[in-house]
Each structure stands twice: as structure tokens, then as C-alpha cells.
Design a protein around this motif. Structure first.
Motif, PDB file in Angstrom:
ATOM      1  N   ALA A  12       4.567  20.908   2.129  1.00  0.00           N
ATOM      2  CA  ALA A  12       3.274  21.528   2.492  1.00  0.00           C
ATOM      3  C   ALA A  12       2.357  21.699   1.289  1.00  0.00           C
ATOM      4  O   ALA A  12       1.139  21.492   1.379  1.00  0.00           O
ATOM      5  CB  ALA A  12       3.520  22.862   3.185  1.00  0.00           C
ATOM      6  N   GLN A  13       2.868  22.098   0.133  1.00  0.00           N
ATOM      7  CA  GLN A  13       2.046  22.385  -1.043  1.00  0.00           C
ATOM      8  C   GLN A  13       2.118  21.268  -2.082  1.00  0.00           C
ATOM      9  O   GLN A  13       1.701  21.478  -3.226  1.00  0.00           O
ATOM     10  CB  GLN A  13       2.498  23.714  -1.673  1.00  0.00           C
ATOM     11  N   LYS A  14       2.611  20.099  -1.699  1.00  0.00           N
ATOM     12  CA  LYS A  14       2.779  19.024  -2.678  1.00  0.00           C
ATOM     13  C   LYS A  14       1.669  17.987  -2.571  1.00  0.00           C
ATOM     14  O   LYS A  14       1.133  17.741  -1.490  1.00  0.00           O
ATOM     15  CB  LYS A  14       4.131  18.323  -2.474  1.00  0.00           C
ATOM     16  N   SER A  15       1.361  17.370  -3.714  1.00  0.00           N
ATOM     17  CA  SER A  15       0.397  16.277  -3.727  1.00  0.00           C
ATOM     18  C   SER A  15       1.061  15.012  -3.207  1.00  0.00           C
ATOM     19  O   SER A  15       2.289  14.931  -3.105  1.00  0.00           O
ATOM     20  CB  SER A  15      -0.102  16.030  -5.152  1.00  0.00           C
ATOM     21  N   ALA A  29       7.764  21.788   5.802  1.00  0.00           N
ATOM     22  CA  ALA A  29       7.619  22.958   4.944  1.00  0.00           C
ATOM     23  C   ALA A  29       7.820  22.599   3.476  1.00  0.00           C
ATOM     24  O   ALA A  29       7.153  23.135   2.593  1.00  0.00           O
ATOM     25  CB  ALA A  29       8.625  24.030   5.366  1.00  0.00           C
ATOM     26  N   ARG A  30       8.733  21.649   3.215  1.00  0.00           N
ATOM     27  CA  ARG A  30       9.026  21.291   1.835  1.00  0.00           C
ATOM     28  C   ARG A  30       7.860  20.558   1.171  1.00  0.00           C
ATOM     29  O   ARG A  30       7.694  20.621  -0.042  1.00  0.00           O
ATOM     30  CB  ARG A  30      10.288  20.418   1.769  1.00  0.00           C
ATOM     31  N   ASP A  80       3.502  13.728  -5.683  1.00  0.00           N
ATOM     32  CA  ASP A  80       4.753  14.483  -5.690  1.00  0.00           C
ATOM     33  C   ASP A  80       5.644  14.105  -4.506  1.00  0.00           C
ATOM     34  O   ASP A  80       6.879  14.059  -4.622  1.00  0.00           O
ATOM     35  CB  ASP A  80       4.470  15.986  -5.661  1.00  0.00           C
TER      36      ASP A  80
END
Length: 382
Positions: free
Chosen positions: A339-342, A336-337, A345
Motif C-alpha cells: 500500500a505505501q510502496k513505490s 496491505a504490504r 519498491d
């Protein structure tokens, strides 16, 4: 009779990667002066003379120099093997050494052959690994170090009674009254298994004095039962423990014992603070020539911390980063941590985690981007 009680020389042990042979040589040479000053009759070394079962030629030279100096100072020497020693190597040529007044006792089959000096019988018990000496006690169940020593001590008491007079016992063991593992430093190789091999104090009932080895700090278990500790510091966990020897007097029995300090070649200091505090504050100036263990409380681990610390503390041996501020643990899953990272990142976050918050430098960021680009190119090509 006057006895000097020492133990746990550990010739060959390093201090956080630094050789200690030269410093130990000097400290052991100082024992000879104590023998002269105190008019000592017998020096007892209660095991762990060497740090390993395979001592080098240099380590034997240190031992030879120490024993020679003690003998020239006028003392008879009685030494036993410990759990670090190889009994066979330490006891090599013991029969020749005995002719010179140096008694190296390593044979478990000869514990009832004491060294007798001025009517005092000195029984040396080498370290007795139960599995290796059970054959000496056929028909008996001896699973623990306590079992073996209890049986040996009973034999010694019987033998001493038949001889008459005063007697002393030397043993390398972990005696229960020390306070179990709390008294052991992190360099005392564990000779217990779940506490089963801790030896009961009452095992040593009877002798006029019991000279113990294995614990690196001095300890008085009873007036006549003592640990002398090691002559040199081998770990920062020993920083608060003095280095020295017991001087023991016997007349009709135990008369008394007193402590004599040995020189400390280099003190130990544990320093806590931010790196800027350690490098600038006057209150740390007294540790500049000490062995130093530095605990850094900076929120982010400083770059090149050890090199910077050694500019002020050239003998800084260990470094621990213990941030004063610790981020609360997250209950969110790793998936979850990120999920939205490149990918960049994710790498940056991972390295920041293992480097206590230190982010990627510009040069590192360029390297990561190049590597990720090559991975993308390989994926397209395939």
C-alpha cells in the motif's frame, strides 16, 4: 542351470540432460565377462530394455552389441518387453533372433510357449496393460494388472505341470511386497493408479524362480522372487542403490542366488552446504569426479552458482537452493504490504522474493526506472 538376472536397461535414457548411451554400452559389455567368469547358461532381461517406444538407430546398435556379446560369451538370452518398450519394435525380427539363441518375448498371446533350456522352461510375460489384453480373456473381468497377471500365472502353472520339470517366470511388474511406492525411484514410470495395479506377491506362487523387472534397486521379496534393478544409475534418488545382477542356481529346484556388482562409470554424490563450503572444504574433494547434486544453504541464492560449482565439480548436474534461514510467512495481505510502496519498491520486492532475497542490482534498477518512466509517459500521452 545357472541364470544371470538383469532388467531395466533403459537404453536411451538421459541423466539430467546428459546422454548415458556410452556408459551403458560399457556396463552392458561387462555383463559378458560375468557370463564367462560365472559360467552362466541363461541371461534373463526382465523388461524395459529401451527407455522409450521410439528408440533411435544408435540405441538399437547398443542393444545389438550387448546381445551379441552375451551370446558370444556362451549364454542363451531371454528378454521381455516392459512398460517403456514398444513391444512391436522390440519384438521385430524376434523369429530370426531366436535362431541365434536370443529369445525376445513380447507377444501376450504366446506366454504359454516357454523357452526351454536344459529341461528348464522359461516363461516370459511381456508387460500386460489390462485394457490391451482383455480380449484374450473373454467373459472375464480384468480391471487391474494384478487381475491379468493372476490369470496368466494360473495358465502358466497349468502348462508347466503338464510339461513337467522346473520352470522360471519373467515379469515386469510392481509387486506389493516391495513396499509400494517407497522403493520406486523418480524415473520408474508409474504403472499404478491409486495403488490398484500393485501385484500381490502370491500371484507368483509356484515357479522355481521369478525374475522381476521395473524397480531400479535390487530387492528380495522371497528367496525365489527377486528384482535385480537397473545396471546404471538414472537419478540421484538411486544414489544409495547398488548396481549389479543376481546369479541364480537351479538344480532340482531353486538352490540359491548371490549378488555380483557391476562397474559404476561415475558415482553419484549429493552435497549440502554454502557455496563457499562446497568450493573450499577438503571433505568435498572426493566428489570432484562424481555426478553431483548440490544443495546450497546460503541465505541468498549465489550468482552464477552452477558455473562456479562446475569449476570444482565438472559433473555437477543439479542445483537446489535450500536456505538455512527461512523468513516466517506473513499473514498480512499482499495489498496491505504494498500500500505505501513505490512502483520501484514493488518490483524490487517481487524480484527479491522469487530470487530468494537477491535485490535489484544498480544496472537492473536503471532498467526498471526506464521502463516505469516509459509507462508514465504513455499514460500522460493517452
Amino acid at each position: 542351470m545357472r541364470i544371470l538376472h538383469t532388467s531395466d536397461w533403459h537404453i536411451g535414457r538421459t541423466f539430467h540432460g546428459h546422454a548415458t548411451v556410452e556408459a551403458l554400452h560399457d556396463v552392458l559389455q561387462s555383463l559378458a565377462q560375468v557370463v564367462r567368469d560365472e559360467r552362466v547358461d541363461v541371461v534373463i532381461v526382465a523388461g524395459d530394455i529401451f527407455d522409450s517406444a521410439m528408440p533411435s538407430g544408435e540405441h538399437f546398435r547398443v542393444l545389438t552389441a550387448a546381445l551379441t556379446a552375451l551370446r558370444e560369451a556362451g549364454a542363451v538370452v531371454v528378454a521381455t518387453s516392459g512398460n517403456h518398450d514398444s513391444a512391436a519394435r522390440l519384438g521385430f525380427q524376434a523369429s530370426f533372433a531366436r535362431l541365434a539363441g536370443i529369445h525376445v518375448l513380447t507377444d501376450p498371446e504366446r506366454v504359454l510357449e516357454p523357452v526351454t533350456v536344459d529341461g528348464v522352461h522359461i516363461y516370459g510375460i511381456p508387460y500386460l496393460e489390462p485394457s490391451l489384453v482383455r480380449h484374450l480373456f473373454p467373459g472375464e473381468t480384468l480391471r487391474r494388472h494384478n487381475d491379468v497377471l493372476a490369470r496368466v500365472m494360473q495358465r502358466i502353472r497349468d502348462d508347466a505341470a503338464s510339461r513337467g520339470g522346473r520352470y522360471v517366470v519373467v515379469s515386469h511388474s510392481f509387486v506389493g511386497a516391495v513396499g509400494a511406492p517407497d522403493e520406486a525411484s523418480d524415473v520408474e514410470r508409474d504403472i499404478t493408479a491409486g495403488g490398484l495395479d500393485i501385484v500381490s506377491l502370491d500371484v507368483f506362487d509356484g515357479p522355481d524362480y521369478v525374475a522381476l523387472g521395473h524397480i531400479h534397486g535390487r530387492a528380495v521379496l522371497a528367496e525365489r522372487i527377486r528384482y535385480s534393478g537397473a545396471p546404471l544409475h538414472y537419478s540421484f534418488s538411486e544414489a544409495g542403490k547398488p548396481r549389479g545382477v543376481w546369479i541364480v542356481d537351479l538344480d532340482d529346484g531353486f538352490r540359491g542366488a548371490r549378488w555380483v556388482d557391476l562397474p559404476i562409470p561415475r558415482r553419484l554424490s549429493v552435497l549440502t552446504g554454502t557455496i563457499d563450503e562446497l568450493l573450499t572444504l577438503d571433505r568435498f574433494a572426493t566428489a570432484e569426479e562424481d555426478w553431483v547434486s548440490a544443495i546450497l544453504t546460503d541465505d541468498v541464492r549465489p550468482l552464477d552458482a552452477m558455473a562456479r560449482l562446475r569449476a570444482r565439480f565438472p559433473w555437477c548436474a543439479t542445483l537446489e537452493h535450500r536456505p538455512a534461514t527461512v523468513a516466517p510467512a506473513s499473514t498480512e495481505s499482499y495489498a496491505a504490504r504494498i500500500a505505501q510502496k513505490s512502483d520501484l519498491d514493488i518490483v524490487d520486492g517481487f524480484l527479491g522474493h522469487v530470487r530468494n532475497g537477491q535485490a535489484l542490482t544498480d544496472a537492473e534498477r536503471d532498467l526498471v526506472l526506464d521502463a516505469l518512466g516509459e509507462l508514465d509517459a504513455d499514460g500522460v500521452a493517452s
